[in-house]
Design a protein around this motif. Structure first.
Motif, PDB file in Angstrom:
ATOM      1  N   THR A 212       0.855  -1.179   0.000  1.00  0.00           N
ATOM      2  CA  THR A 212       0.000   0.000   0.000  1.00  0.00           C
ATOM      3  C   THR A 212       0.895   1.235   0.000  1.00  0.00           C
ATOM      4  O   THR A 212       2.088   1.139   0.245  1.00  0.00           O
ATOM      5  N   ILE A 230      -7.455   2.282   4.360  1.00  0.00           N
ATOM      6  CA  ILE A 230      -7.119   1.039   5.062  1.00  0.00           C
ATOM      7  C   ILE A 230      -7.006  -0.132   4.083  1.00  0.00           C
ATOM      8  O   ILE A 230      -6.392  -1.144   4.380  1.00  0.00           O
ATOM      9  N   ILE A 231      -7.625   0.026   2.909  1.00  0.00           N
ATOM     10  CA  ILE A 231      -7.524  -1.025   1.887  1.00  0.00           C
ATOM     11  C   ILE A 231      -7.508  -0.354   0.523  1.00  0.00           C
ATOM     12  O   ILE A 231      -8.304   0.552   0.269  1.00  0.00           O
ATOM     13  N   GLU A 250      -6.885  -5.951  -4.365  1.00  0.00           N
ATOM     14  CA  GLU A 250      -7.016  -5.503  -2.965  1.00  0.00           C
ATOM     15  C   GLU A 250      -5.723  -5.675  -2.174  1.00  0.00           C
ATOM     16  O   GLU A 250      -5.096  -6.736  -2.227  1.00  0.00           O
ATOM     17  N   ARG A 251      -5.334  -4.647  -1.448  1.00  0.00           N
ATOM     18  CA  ARG A 251      -4.216  -4.726  -0.493  1.00  0.00           C
ATOM     19  C   ARG A 251      -4.646  -4.001   0.763  1.00  0.00           C
ATOM     20  O   ARG A 251      -5.043  -2.835   0.704  1.00  0.00           O
ATOM     21  N   SER A 252      -4.568  -4.675   1.910  1.00  0.00           N
ATOM     22  CA  SER A 252      -4.949  -4.037   3.175  1.00  0.00           C
ATOM     23  C   SER A 252      -3.709  -3.657   3.971  1.00  0.00           C
ATOM     24  O   SER A 252      -2.686  -4.343   3.911  1.00  0.00           O
ATOM     25  N   ARG A 253      -3.816  -2.585   4.736  1.00  0.00           N
ATOM     26  CA  ARG A 253      -2.733  -2.200   5.659  1.00  0.00           C
ATOM     27  C   ARG A 253      -2.853  -3.003   6.939  1.00  0.00           C
ATOM     28  O   ARG A 253      -3.949  -3.423   7.308  1.00  0.00           O
ATOM     29  N   SER A 255      -3.402  -3.772  10.800  1.00  0.00           N
ATOM     30  CA  SER A 255      -4.217  -3.080  11.802  1.00  0.00           C
ATOM     31  C   SER A 255      -3.326  -2.230  12.718  1.00  0.00           C
ATOM     32  O   SER A 255      -3.708  -1.130  13.121  1.00  0.00           O
ATOM     33  N   GLY A 277     -11.722   2.929   1.536  1.00  0.00           N
ATOM     34  CA  GLY A 277     -11.392   1.794   0.675  1.00  0.00           C
ATOM     35  C   GLY A 277     -12.492   1.668  -0.356  1.00  0.00           C
ATOM     36  O   GLY A 277     -13.632   2.047  -0.081  1.00  0.00           O
ATOM     37  N   TYR A 283     -11.937  -5.339   4.202  1.00  0.00           N
ATOM     38  CA  TYR A 283     -10.627  -5.242   4.849  1.00  0.00           C
ATOM     39  C   TYR A 283     -10.175  -6.599   5.392  1.00  0.00           C
ATOM     40  O   TYR A 283     -10.948  -7.311   6.041  1.00  0.00           O
ATOM     41  N   ASP A 285      -6.922  -7.915   7.482  1.00  0.00           N
ATOM     42  CA  ASP A 285      -5.672  -7.581   8.184  1.00  0.00           C
ATOM     43  C   ASP A 285      -4.558  -8.540   7.755  1.00  0.00           C
ATOM     44  O   ASP A 285      -4.652  -9.748   7.995  1.00  0.00           O
ATOM     45  N   PHE A 293     -12.889  -6.391  10.036  1.00  0.00           N
ATOM     46  CA  PHE A 293     -13.179  -4.978   9.822  1.00  0.00           C
ATOM     47  C   PHE A 293     -13.957  -4.397  11.013  1.00  0.00           C
ATOM     48  O   PHE A 293     -13.660  -3.306  11.498  1.00  0.00           O
TER      49      PHE A 293
END
Ligand code: 5AD
Ligand code: SF4
Length: 518
Positions: A212, A230-231, A250-253, A255, A277, A283, A285, A293
């Motif tokens: 991200t 966040i995503i 999709e890429r999530s950060r 938590s 997002g 989301y 994690d 989420f």
């Protein structure tokens, strides 16, 4: 002005409405927040950054500005005054994508003009029946004059059009030297360094990243509401949508990094955070903690100093009871959910590959309607999708009646490159799309008028984020994200939470009097 202030429209992908001044229903703009606009630093160079499209783009621009400020650049308000001119673009619908080429035409160097006139026509294509009466100044007419790109200016195209058109942009506008899609933004500092070192053309067009875009400095435009991605990207494959192509998978950060940033934001004085997002509730994690989420929402809501948590945009498929329970359990999580439906017809939803039926969508709505405190629901709709019959459209209208939305963003279907629906049969004529759109908007306006009128006499907590030129007139947002214009003789209220009693209502906003603080 290169960038609108608080766009106030709680959604992810849309086009700003050109500045229309103060509207009848309020629409006051707070003063520009100057934090982060530093003086020219080491390079002494200047940049101009104009943003089109959604809140994700707005927030990406805040990060891009942060990267440049960190390198000693200074942000300026006009392309004329800038050494580096950047456009962060949107390609969600055709007319949005055209805008950047119109802007680039204005920058055509004198030796490339050959008598061609720039396309100055500004296209307006978002149709909203939404409760935010605020005027936007994104594409202020003063910006639309030809700016000769001579004098060694660097011109860059960022965002979704960059991703979609790629190096083709250099052919259409050879005076452009940087093309970078949002999925490659983490490369931006390096690309900018290459330009500074004298490279003529640089590109960042990869989408196969699992990272991200996080930066040390983000130049936030709104002093009270902080946006936080966040995503990124989207793994859904709605048949009409370019986003999976332009923003990648999709890429999530993690938590932990999100919560750390929220803590820092709270310490810096932000009381409201909005988690962003394309499908924010998908989301996932990536850390061992594996926060869901709804757990992340709750954890953000518990950060000391945070008074309001918003999130957008949710996908119905991934929207569950746990999210409603988190809202119920944490008063700091705002009572507003934006849940795009796109159509009220299961047949059309299927053709759109939305992965739910009308009935399944209504089950998600029922979860919210059963909540212990009222949750305000808004949505996006597309009219005139290929093959949409009169009966399908009628089902969209009955869905409006059934759900009773507090705001709807409605769009005419726009065929987009690479998307499966591009080749679908039974295209609906433009005129018919326009007719359906007008009917939908009329119906929804009436629903909002009635719903808002029911609120007369009630008192709401409002975060004050606007001051009118008119004496004693202020505006702000409720937790449910309604715009409230109100009177108060106080001298300074910006950024305060106040109690406002509603005295009258319009389809897009409420009018009230301040009756208390906090
Ligand atoms: N045509 C019209 N509207 C579209 N949207 C996305 N793609 C298209 C398209 N090709 C709308 C959807 C989405 C919103 C942000 O934009 O309603 O939720
Ligand atoms: Fe586009 Fe569908 Fe992804 Fe939303 S969920 S960004 S409409 S593909």
């Amino acid at each position: 002005m290169g960038k609108s202030f608080d766009i106030g429209l709680e959604r992810l992908m849309g086009i700003g409405v050109p500045g229309i001044g103060e509207t009848q229903e309020g629409g006051v703009k707070p003063p520009l927040h100057d934090a982060g606009r530093q003086d020219a630093g080491a390079t002494g160079s200047t940049f101009y950054l104009e943003t089109f499209g959604c809140q994700m783009n707005d927030h990406d621009s805040e990060k891009v500005a942060g990267v440049l400020l960190g390198r000693g650049y200074r942000q300026v308000e006009t392309p004329e005054a800038a050494k580096v001119i950047l456009y962060n673009t949107c390609s969600i619908r055709e007319k949005a994508a055209q805008k950047v080429f119109s802007r680039l035409g204005e920058l055509r160097p004198a030796d490339e003009q050959h008598g061609k006139s720039s396309n100055r026509e500004d296209t307006e294509e978002e149709h909203k029946v939404h409760r935010d009466g605020r005027a936007l100044e994104k594409n202020h007419p003063s910006q639309r004059k030809i700016v000769n790109a001579g004098g060694g200016k660097i011109i860059g195209v960022l965002g979704c059009v960059a991703q979609q058109e790629g190096e083709g942009i250099f052919e259409r506008a050879p005076w452009v030297s940087l093309v970078c899609g949002s999925a490659s933004y983490r490369k931006l500092p390096q690309l900018i360094a290459e330009l500074e070192a004298g490279n003529r053309r640089v590109t960042g067009l990869d989408t196969d990243t699992d990272e991200t875009f996080e930066t040390e400095i983000t130049r936030r435009d709104n002093p009270w509401r902080a946006y936080l991605t966040i995503i990124e990207g989207c793994d859904k494959a709605c048949s009409y949508c370019v986003v999976p192509f332009t923003r990648g998978p999709e890429r999530s950060r993690t938590s932990a990094s999100i919560l750390e940033e929220v803590r820092r934001l709270a310490e810096a004085g932000y009381s409201e955070v909005q988690l962003l997002g394309q499908t924010v509730n998908s989301y996932a994690d990536p850390s061992a903690r594996k926060m869901r989420f709804s757990e992340l929402l709750a954890a953000v809501a518990e950060v000391r100093g945070i008074r309001r948590v918003r999130f957008t945009t949710s996908h119905p498929r991934d929207f569950g009871k746990d999210i409603v329970e988190a809202i119920e359990a944490h008063p700091t999580i705002c009572d507003h959910v934006h849940l795009p439906v796109q159509s009220g017809s299961t047949a059309v939803l299927r053709a759109m590959a939305r992965t739910y039926s009308r009935e399944e969508y209504l089950e998600k709505i029922a979860l919210m309607k059963a909540a212990r405190r009222p949750i305000s629901i808004t949505t996006d709709m597309i009219v005139g999708f290929p093959g949409e019959t009169e009966k399908d459209f009628e089902e969209t209208l009955t869905l409006l009646d059934e759900v009773q939305y507090d705001g709807v963003f409605a769009f005419k279907y726009s065929p987009r490159p690479n998307t499966p629906s591009l080749k679908m049969a039974d295209a609906i004529p433009e005129e018919e799309k326009g007719r359906r759109l007008a009917i939908l908007m009329d119906r929804q306006r009436e629903i909002q008028r009635v719903r808002n009128e029911r609120l007369v006499g009630e008192t709401f907590e409002v975060l004050v984020d606007g001051k009118s030129r008119r004496e004693s007139q202020w505006s702000g947002h409720t937790s449910s994200n309604r715009v409230v214009n109100f009177t108060s003789p106080e001298r300074e209220l910006l950024g305060d939470y106040v109690q406002v009693k509603v005295v009258s209502a319009m389809p897009n906003s409420l009018v009230g009097d301040m009756v208390g603080r906090e």
